[in-house]
Design a protein around this motif. Structure first.
Motif, mmCIF file in Angstrom:
data_model
loop_
_atom_site.group_PDB
_atom_site.id
_atom_site.type_symbol
_atom_site.label_atom_id
_atom_site.label_comp_id
_atom_site.label_asym_id
_atom_site.label_seq_id
_atom_site.Cartn_x
_atom_site.Cartn_y
_atom_site.Cartn_z
ATOM 1 N N GLY A 88 41.405 7.823 69.714
ATOM 2 C CA GLY A 88 42.639 7.991 69.721
ATOM 3 C C GLY A 88 43.434 6.612 69.885
ATOM 4 O O GLY A 88 44.371 6.589 69.180
ATOM 5 N N LEU A 89 42.813 5.566 70.580
ATOM 6 C CA LEU A 89 43.144 4.214 70.494
ATOM 7 C C LEU A 89 43.165 3.755 69.348
ATOM 8 O O LEU A 89 44.252 2.942 68.442
ATOM 9 C CB LEU A 89 42.409 3.364 71.527
ATOM 10 N N GLN A 90 42.149 3.842 68.652
ATOM 11 C CA GLN A 90 41.903 3.424 67.024
ATOM 12 C C GLN A 90 43.118 3.896 66.150
ATOM 13 O O GLN A 90 43.728 3.141 65.463
ATOM 14 C CB GLN A 90 40.495 3.832 66.738
ATOM 15 N N LYS A 91 43.107 5.275 66.329
ATOM 16 C CA LYS A 91 44.359 5.733 65.569
ATOM 17 C C LYS A 91 45.826 5.142 65.910
ATOM 18 O O LYS A 91 46.639 4.798 65.003
ATOM 19 C CB LYS A 91 44.487 7.255 65.641
ATOM 20 N N GLY A 92 45.873 4.967 67.167
ATOM 21 C CA GLY A 92 47.300 4.288 67.829
ATOM 22 C C GLY A 92 47.419 3.221 67.376
ATOM 23 O O GLY A 92 48.498 2.580 66.796
ATOM 24 N N PHE A 93 46.447 2.328 67.218
ATOM 25 C CA PHE A 93 46.603 0.822 66.581
ATOM 26 C C PHE A 93 46.533 0.869 65.247
ATOM 27 O O PHE A 93 47.492 0.031 64.917
ATOM 28 C CB PHE A 93 45.020 0.248 67.156
ATOM 29 N N ALA A 94 45.739 1.783 64.413
ATOM 30 C CA ALA A 94 46.376 1.738 63.033
ATOM 31 C C ALA A 94 47.675 2.143 62.837
ATOM 32 O O ALA A 94 48.307 1.543 61.808
ATOM 33 C CB ALA A 94 45.427 2.707 62.436
ATOM 34 N N GLU A 95 48.281 3.191 63.363
ATOM 35 C CA GLU A 95 49.760 3.369 63.399
ATOM 36 C C GLU A 95 50.675 2.149 63.793
ATOM 37 O O GLU A 95 51.597 1.906 62.992
ATOM 38 C CB GLU A 95 50.060 4.779 64.323
ATOM 39 N N TYR A 96 50.310 1.569 64.645
ATOM 40 C CA TYR A 96 50.957 0.290 65.164
ATOM 41 C C TYR A 96 51.030 -0.787 64.048
ATOM 42 O O TYR A 96 51.883 -1.448 63.821
ATOM 43 C CB TYR A 96 50.489 -0.122 66.477
ATOM 44 N N GLU A 111 50.402 -0.350 61.160
ATOM 45 C CA GLU A 111 51.264 0.151 59.962
ATOM 46 C C GLU A 111 52.842 -0.172 60.125
ATOM 47 O O GLU A 111 53.501 -0.686 59.233
ATOM 48 C CB GLU A 111 51.068 1.611 59.493
ATOM 49 N N SER A 112 53.120 0.149 61.294
ATOM 50 C CA SER A 112 54.523 0.020 61.691
ATOM 51 C C SER A 112 54.960 -1.553 61.698
ATOM 52 O O SER A 112 56.119 -1.765 61.348
ATOM 53 C CB SER A 112 54.722 0.468 63.224
ATOM 54 N N LEU A 113 53.996 -2.437 62.086
ATOM 55 C CA LEU A 113 54.402 -3.768 61.907
ATOM 56 C C LEU A 113 54.395 -4.309 60.741
ATOM 57 O O LEU A 113 55.374 -5.221 60.412
ATOM 58 C CB LEU A 113 53.007 -4.688 62.750
ATOM 59 N N ALA A 114 53.530 -3.755 59.793
ATOM 60 C CA ALA A 114 53.552 -4.008 58.445
ATOM 61 C C ALA A 114 54.990 -3.674 57.850
ATOM 62 O O ALA A 114 55.585 -4.592 57.167
ATOM 63 C CB ALA A 114 52.586 -3.749 57.479
ATOM 64 N N ALA A 149 60.638 -5.294 56.002
ATOM 65 C CA ALA A 149 62.138 -5.193 56.568
ATOM 66 C C ALA A 149 62.745 -6.506 56.903
ATOM 67 O O ALA A 149 63.692 -6.748 56.248
ATOM 68 C CB ALA A 149 62.398 -4.084 57.312
ATOM 69 N N VAL A 150 61.908 -7.309 57.440
ATOM 70 C CA VAL A 150 62.440 -8.688 58.000
ATOM 71 C C VAL A 150 62.619 -9.453 56.784
ATOM 72 O O VAL A 150 63.549 -10.294 56.500
ATOM 73 C CB VAL A 150 61.366 -9.090 58.940
#
Length: 89
Positions: free
Chosen positions: A51-59, A61-64, A69-70
């Motif tokens: 679950g942590l691994q999935k959360g970090f992957a999503e995070y 992706e969100s940072l990318a 956008a920046v």
């Protein structure tokens, strides 16, 4: 006075062996329960780390997405600055 209970020690070697084997069987059963519980906890830990691994992957992706956008906002800002500088000249 207190009521004391006197336990008799087995006199026959076979009785002592039988008692020792019963205690060993009980200890082995207790150990089997502990190992089963440990395996269950390891399974729960595995699920949590996945679950942590999935959360970090999503995070990540969100940072990318945020970085894209920046970068786009920065390019737009620079374009506006160039347009204003051109209009002022």
């Amino acid at each position: 006075m207190s009521d004391a209970t006197i336990l008799s020690f087995p006199k026959i070697p076979q009785d002592r062996l039988r008692i020792a084997l019963r205690k060993l069987e009980a200890a082995l059963a207790e150990q089997a329960e502990a190992v089963a519980a440990l395996r269950g906890e390891i399974g729960a830990l595995k699920e949590a780390t996945q679950g942590l691994q999935k959360g970090f992957a999503e995070y990540q992706e969100s940072l990318a997405d945020c970085a894209v956008a920046v970068h786009g906002a920065r390019e737009a800002q620079e374009k506006i600055v160039r347009t204003l500088e051109g209009a002022a000249a």
